[in-house]
Design an enzyme around this catalytic site. Structure first.
Site, short mmCIF file in Angstrom:
data_model
loop_
_atom_site.label_atom_id
_atom_site.label_comp_id
_atom_site.label_asym_id
_atom_site.label_seq_id
_atom_site.Cartn_x
_atom_site.Cartn_y
_atom_site.Cartn_z
N LYS A 1 0.91 -1.24 0.00
CA LYS A 1 -0.05 -0.03 0.03
C LYS A 1 0.86 1.14 0.05
O LYS A 1 0.82 2.20 -0.79
CB LYS A 1 -0.85 0.06 1.32
CG LYS A 1 -2.05 0.70 1.16
CD LYS A 1 -2.95 0.58 2.47
CE LYS A 1 -3.79 -0.85 2.38
NZ LYS A 1 -4.26 -1.10 3.78
N ARG B 1 -3.06 3.11 8.32
CA ARG B 1 -3.54 1.95 7.32
C ARG B 1 -2.35 0.93 7.56
O ARG B 1 -1.10 1.19 7.46
CB ARG B 1 -3.58 2.48 5.98
CG ARG B 1 -4.43 3.89 6.05
CD ARG B 1 -4.58 4.22 4.45
NE ARG B 1 -5.12 3.48 4.01
CZ ARG B 1 -5.20 3.42 2.23
NH1 ARG B 1 -4.90 4.64 1.89
NH2 ARG B 1 -6.02 2.67 1.61
N GLY C 1 -8.16 -7.91 4.10
CA GLY C 1 -8.99 -7.84 5.41
C GLY C 1 -8.21 -8.53 6.79
O GLY C 1 -9.05 -8.60 7.49
N MET D 1 -5.65 -7.39 8.22
CA MET D 1 -5.12 -6.44 9.35
C MET D 1 -5.88 -5.44 9.44
O MET D 1 -6.99 -5.38 8.88
CB MET D 1 -3.78 -6.02 8.86
CG MET D 1 -2.89 -7.28 9.05
SD MET D 1 -0.87 -7.05 8.75
CE MET D 1 -1.00 -6.37 6.94
N ARG E 1 -3.16 -1.54 -6.48
CA ARG E 1 -2.26 -2.62 -6.35
C ARG E 1 -2.65 -3.58 -7.74
O ARG E 1 -3.61 -3.49 -7.99
CB ARG E 1 -2.32 -3.38 -4.99
CG ARG E 1 -3.81 -3.99 -4.96
CD ARG E 1 -3.97 -4.82 -3.55
NE ARG E 1 -5.29 -4.77 -3.36
CZ ARG E 1 -5.93 -4.89 -2.17
NH1 ARG E 1 -5.35 -4.65 -1.19
NH2 ARG E 1 -7.24 -5.33 -2.04
N HIS F 1 -6.62 -38.00 3.80
CA HIS F 1 -6.75 -38.86 2.72
C HIS F 1 -7.30 -38.54 1.68
O HIS F 1 -7.21 -38.28 0.44
CB HIS F 1 -7.23 -40.39 3.35
CG HIS F 1 -7.55 -41.40 2.19
ND1 HIS F 1 -9.00 -41.32 1.48
CD2 HIS F 1 -6.64 -42.12 1.56
CE1 HIS F 1 -8.84 -42.26 0.52
NE2 HIS F 1 -7.43 -42.79 0.54
N SER G 1 15.53 -41.96 -10.60
CA SER G 1 14.20 -41.04 -10.39
C SER G 1 13.97 -41.04 -8.82
O SER G 1 14.05 -41.98 -8.06
CB SER G 1 13.27 -41.90 -11.06
OG SER G 1 12.03 -41.18 -10.58
N THR H 1 10.21 -39.15 -4.15
CA THR H 1 10.21 -38.42 -3.00
C THR H 1 9.16 -38.75 -1.99
O THR H 1 9.20 -38.25 -0.80
CB THR H 1 10.11 -36.85 -3.54
OG1 THR H 1 9.21 -36.79 -4.71
CG2 THR H 1 11.39 -36.40 -4.24
N CYS I 1 9.47 -38.61 -9.26
CA CYS I 1 8.47 -39.20 -9.45
C CYS I 1 7.32 -39.19 -8.44
O CYS I 1 6.32 -39.88 -8.27
CB CYS I 1 8.43 -40.50 -10.22
SG CYS I 1 9.18 -41.60 -9.00
N TYR J 1 14.01 -34.15 -15.77
CA TYR J 1 12.48 -33.93 -16.01
C TYR J 1 11.80 -34.11 -14.52
O TYR J 1 12.29 -34.51 -13.71
CB TYR J 1 11.67 -35.16 -16.87
CG TYR J 1 11.75 -36.54 -16.40
CD1 TYR J 1 10.88 -36.85 -15.54
CD2 TYR J 1 12.96 -37.30 -16.73
CE1 TYR J 1 11.02 -38.14 -14.87
CE2 TYR J 1 13.31 -38.30 -16.02
CZ TYR J 1 12.10 -39.03 -15.43
OH TYR J 1 12.33 -40.25 -14.76
P1 ADP Z 1 -7.60 -2.63 3.60
O1 ADP Z 1 -6.21 -2.75 3.47
O2 ADP Z 1 -8.41 -3.38 4.46
O3 ADP Z 1 -8.44 -2.12 2.34
P2 ADP Z 1 -7.27 0.45 3.99
O4 ADP Z 1 -6.18 0.91 4.67
O5 ADP Z 1 -7.11 0.45 2.35
O6 ADP Z 1 -7.76 -0.95 4.62
O7 ADP Z 1 -8.49 1.39 4.50
C1 ADP Z 1 -10.06 0.86 4.50
C2 ADP Z 1 -10.93 1.68 3.77
O8 ADP Z 1 -10.52 3.07 4.45
C3 ADP Z 1 -10.33 1.87 2.32
O9 ADP Z 1 -11.54 2.02 1.54
C4 ADP Z 1 -9.72 3.06 2.28
O10 ADP Z 1 -9.89 3.71 0.89
C5 ADP Z 1 -10.13 4.10 3.37
N1 ADP Z 1 -9.36 5.09 3.51
C6 ADP Z 1 -7.95 4.72 4.18
N2 ADP Z 1 -7.59 6.17 4.24
C7 ADP Z 1 -8.22 6.85 3.90
C8 ADP Z 1 -8.04 8.25 3.90
N3 ADP Z 1 -7.01 8.99 4.23
N4 ADP Z 1 -9.00 9.02 3.54
C9 ADP Z 1 -10.26 8.43 3.15
N5 ADP Z 1 -10.27 7.11 3.18
C10 ADP Z 1 -9.52 6.42 3.59
MG MG Z 2 -7.51 -1.03 1.10
#
Ligand code: ADP
Ligand code: MG
Ligand code: MG
Length: 906
Positions: free
Chosen positions: A26, A96, A105, A107, A363, A481, A793, A796, A860, A880
């Site tokens: 990010k 963030r 989602g 962290m 990303r 299994h 061969s 493993t 193999c 191979y």
């Molecule tokens: P995640 O990795 O779970 O997507 P984010 O850090 O991207 O978490 O943030 C969660 C939400 O908050 C995202 O929709 C992001 O766009 C929004 N957000 C994060 N920072 C800001 C900011 N500075 N201003 C407005 N919205 C934000």
């Molecule tokens: Mg995000």
């Protein structure tokens, strides 16, 4: 002094997209977007090093950090023209999380940091929007209390009693009481009171006051982001994805922009192309008057971004294209520029504050297997990427998805999941449920499509598993299994769906309150571990002609061979379709299992229970035609390609008959008493058969067994040569530990060979003689073994078993614990243990080739179709890899990618 803080904003940045390791994905991409001059709210990123220092010191920030944050914050304040904590003109920020690799989602992120009684009036005055300010504040309290005050403190509330749920309920109650339908209906006054109630509840539940100082909020949020690296969800996600614990997360502190300032504000997420099918169309969702988390939270149905994104659920809602055409046009242009710049499909987050667009994240976007393939081929045609990049764009696991029919993602979206388990076998399947393997076989024979539901499966269920479209078990893990068998076949399978309660007597299962009876139809998504009621639509991805085109490109960059493990003519044919270049493992004992095995099995038993060489020779003589027929069929199908035929491997007692009628039949055939049959069988019992009288050892004790098999192989080849064919048999001796074993069996082979040349008046048969390396001693003595082997061969499976001392069939009791406790990183029966078993492989390759530079070397075991293991084999110059037919394309792609990576010096 260590630099922990990297700033971005105003068209410049300290970092860029290549620095994900340090800044998290990010942070790195925000820096890149800032440098590209895109509208990114200013901010700064605390590095992953900072996180690691913080976590390893038990929660202390590095000494120089405060100062660095101060000055970075001052720079942001300068750019934004606001001050953090200022009562007149307060700057708010988000904190963030973001790791090197996205962990969606898993962290935490906290928004609106810096809002407090001291700054609220100023912000209201400045924006003239009281509702917005209290909406932001209630969000801060909800997120902060949950993330910082509860989770980061390690508090583990009982289900449903977490602070976040409690606050959610209070808000829901308010909405109900006052008849507000959506969050956006709650007026300022109510929001204000809600914030007071929230703070009181926080105090009551957590026993501490909600922090009112912006400075405390900031550091609290930073610490919580760092600690979320070790949150329970994050840890289990890392286990599944194989992400190392040492990476750590970065923390990006960024000026807030507000999508919740009314109708001209909004927030949204988008993909530059359709991530489900790869179509080159801008695809996304947005919500007016909302903050980021609302889009994913699912509290409101998001609007479609444009016409291309409209579907049954959202078609009635206005698109951004319709609602704010100017902003949409700007976003569309950014989409094009970003794609051109990154040369890939991106996943983006944006926010619109009073008609001004801000970019908050980008990303490389996750995509399904079919989408990955389509995008790679499209972008190649668009000349956006090169052929080599195209090959690298599809992950082997995505190819796996492509090779099986899958549940139509559109249909899935509109269906409800009734149970969840582990995604053990890929693809999708639907059918009528049955509860025994026998029923599966019978129903299948009568033309029905079935899903076999079991508590767990065991080897006795195999026929039923074959007959079923999909397998569902209530217990068991990814190495159970059912999972192993299903993956090997490429069969759809879900294991460990614990919410399923089975009642075998009644032939029904209960999920929640609902009962499903034998014959009821369910659908499995084995790639995701989801179970649905009824029959969902399937799509067959292999019909895509692009798959073949893609594989042709892949093979241009592959240097290592790919063969298959195939025991039956069907498997052999399938493997050719998938591009096998030979057979790396043909198990002769296959003919003694399943289908038409009755007669050969009887003869084998006769041979096993023979007391004298004469008796044995006679039984072998009768067995010979079956052996030859099977081998010949395979050599013929694989004409011109090498076929490695392994001599009899399993311990003989596996075949000893136990049923009375079989015993009687044998007694008659051998002209002995039934008691003798039973006694002779008992004499063969071993206390540790895996290491017992098996493999080459049988041929040492009974050379005539080796002789018969070698004769079957060479005669089969000789007859084919006579027919003008080009058979290339490779005789492979299993379970060896010393070159003298090889020499012993070679003497027999030479004798038989000379004999057959004479009988068939041939000059030569192009065959090879080699051994399986599956006992550590053989690996250690590879230089010697190579003196009497044209090829090695690596078996493993056994090599792993013997190196670890883990019985392959008995790991169920402890493997999960070893993985959970991090004692081993991955199941070594699925992916080669490079540290241990890998060393043996590496050592034997070097030693073996010292003796014989042209030694052909393959692998193999099960791991031959595992991408990481394929890469390892490539790195160690194997000739191979050999894997099950369905995994061939995966092995081909993995091998090509390994070669390209080596070329790029990575
Ligand atoms: P995640 O990795 O779970 O997507 P984010 O850090 O991207 O978490 O943030 C969660 C939400 O908050 C995202 O929709 C992001 O766009 C929004 N957000 C994060 N920072 C800001 C900011 N500075 N201003 C407005 N919205 C934000
Ligand atoms: Mg995000
Ligand atoms: Mg073996």
């Amino acid at each position: 002094m260590t630099t922990y803080v990297y700033s971005f904003g105003n068209g410049a940045a300290d970092g860029d997209a290549t620095q994900a390791e340090l800044l998290g994905g990010k942070g790195a991409n925000l820096a890149e977007m800032a440098q590209l001059g895109l509208p990114v709210p200013a901010g700064f990123t605390l590095s992953t090093d900072c996180c690691n220092d913080f976590l390893s010191s038990g929660g202390n920030y590095p000494g120089e950090l405060r100062e660095q944050v101060q000055s970075a914050l001052a720079a942001v304040e300068g750019i934004m023209g606001m001050k953090f904590g200022d009562p007149e003109n307060p700057l708010l920020v988000s904190c963030r999380s973001g790791a090197r690799q996205s962990m969606p989602g898993m962290m935490e992120t906290v928004l609106n940091v810096g809002l407090c009684p001291a700054t609220i009036p100023g912000l209201i005055k400045k924006t003239g929007n009281e509702r917005f300010v209290y909406d932001a504040y209630r969000r801060l309290i909800m997120m902060y209390a949950d993330v910082v005050m509860e989770k980061a403190e390690g508090i583990e509330p009982i289900d449903g009693m977490g602070i976040r749920s409690q606050l959610d309920r209070i808000m829901e109650d308010l909405k109900e009481e006052k008849n507000y339908i959506s969050d956006t209906d709650i007026p300022a006054e109510d929001l204000k009171n809600l914030c007071d109630t929230f703070k009181k509840t926080v105090r009551e539940v957590l026993g501490v006051d909600f922090p009112d100082k912006p400075e405390d909020q900031l550091w609290g949020a930073i610490g919580a982001v760092f600690k979320s690296w070790n949150g329970r969800r994050a840890i289990s996600y890392r286990r599944i994805e194989g992400i190392p614990d040492q990476w750590g997360t970065a923390c990006t502190v960024q000026s807030m922009v507000f999508g919740n300032m009314g109708a001209t504000s909004a927030t949204g997420v988008a993909f530059t192309r359709n991530p489900a099918n790869g179509e080159n169309r801008f695809y996304g969702e947005w919500l007016p008057d909302a903050q980021g988390e609302d889009v994913v939270a699912g509290t409101r149905t998001p609007n479609p971004l444009n016409n291309d994104t409209k579907n049954e659920q959202n078609a009635h809602l206005p698109s951004l294209e319709e609602e704010m055409p100017k902003v949409y046009a700007q976003l569309y242009e950014i989409r094009n520029n970003l794609e051109k710049h990154y040369r890939d499909m991106l996943d983006i987050e944006f926010t619109i504050q009073e008609e001004r667009l801000y970019m908050l994240q980008c990303r490389v976007g996750k995509r399904t297997g079919p989408a990955a393939l389509n995008m790679a081929m499209d972008m190649l045609e668009e000349k956006m990427i090169t052929e080599k990049e195209c090959v690298m764009r599809v992950k082997p696991s995505q190819l796996d998805e492509l090779l099986h029919p899958i549940v139509d993602p559109a249909h899935e979206k509109t269906s409800t999941v009734i149970a969840k388990g582990l995604p053990a076998g890929p693809g999708g399947a639907f059918g009528q449920i049955v509860f025994t393997a026998q029923d599966a076989v019978d129903w299948h024979k009568s033309g029905k499509q079935v899903i076999l539901v079991r508590e767990e499966t065991n080897p006795e269920d195999v026929e039923g598993m074959r007959a079923a479209e999909g397998i569902l078990t209530a217990r068991g893990g990814m190495t159970s299994h059912a999972a192993l068998v299903a993956r090997g076949w490429g069969k759809c399978c879900i294991v460990g769906a614990a919410m399923i309660k089975l009642d075998f007597k009644a032939k029904e299962m209960r999920i929640g309150g609902k009962v499903y009876k034998e014959g009821d139809v369910v659908t499995l998504n084995g790639s995701k571990g989801l179970v649905y009621e009824g029959a969902l639509k399937m799509v067959d991805a292999t019909e895509n002609p692009r798959f073949k085109a893609f594989m042709t490109i892949v093979d241009r960059y592959r240097t290592m061979g790919v063969r298959t493990n195939a025991d039956s003519p069907q498997d052999t044919l399938v493997s050719l379709e998938y591009g096998a270049e030979g057979i790396g493992l043909f198990r002769t004992e296959h003919m003694f299992y399943g289908g038409d095995s009755e007669e050969p099995l009887f003869l084998l038993r006769k041979m096993i229970l023979s007391d004298t060489e004469d008796e044995r020779r006679q039984a072998l003589e009768e067995l010979f035609p079956f052996m030859k027929r099977d081998i010949q069929a395979t050599l013929e199908t694989m004409d011109g390609m090498p076929v490695t035929i392994r001599l009899l491997d399993p311990p003989l007692h596996e075949f000893v008959p136990h049923g009375r009628s079989h015993q009687e039949e044998l007694a008659k055939a051998l002209d002995i008493d039934i008691d003798d049959v039973v006694r002779r069988g008992e004499e063969l019992q071993e206390s540790n058969p895996m290491m017992g009288h098996r493999g080459v050892r049988l041929g040492i004790t009974y050379p005539e067994i080796t002789e018969m098999q070698v004769r079957a192989i060479l005669e089969a080849a000789a007859e084919l040569i006579r027919q003008g064919k080009n058979p290339l048999p490779e005789i492979m001796v299993p379970v060896t530990c010393d070159v003298k074993e090889l020499i012993f069996a070679k003497a027999i082979t030479d004798r038989v060979y000379a004999d057959i040349l004479k009988t068939f008046s041939l000059d030569a048969i192009d065959y090879k003689y080699g051994t399986m390396i599956e006992i550590p001693r053989a690996a250690l003595l590879a230089d010697k073994m190579a003196e009497c082997a044209d090829f090695f061969s690596f078996g493993t499976n056994d090599l792993t078993q013997m190196t670890f001392g883990f019985s392959r069939d008995d790991t169920g009791g402890f493997m999960a614990d070893y993985l959970d406790r991090g004692i081993i990183e991955a199941d070594p029966f699925q992916t080669i243990d490079q540290d241990g078993v890998g060393q043996l492989i590496q050592y034997s390759v070097e030693r073996g080739r010292k003796t014989r530079p042209d030694l052909k070397i393959g692998i193999c075991g099960e791991q031959g179709g595992d991408p990481a293991s394929v890469a390892f084999c490539y790195a160690n110059n194997l000739t191979y890899v050999s894997c099950s037919p369905f995994r061939i394309p995966i092995a081909r792609l993995s091998a090509a990618q390994a070669a390209l990576k080596a070329e790029a010096g990575k």
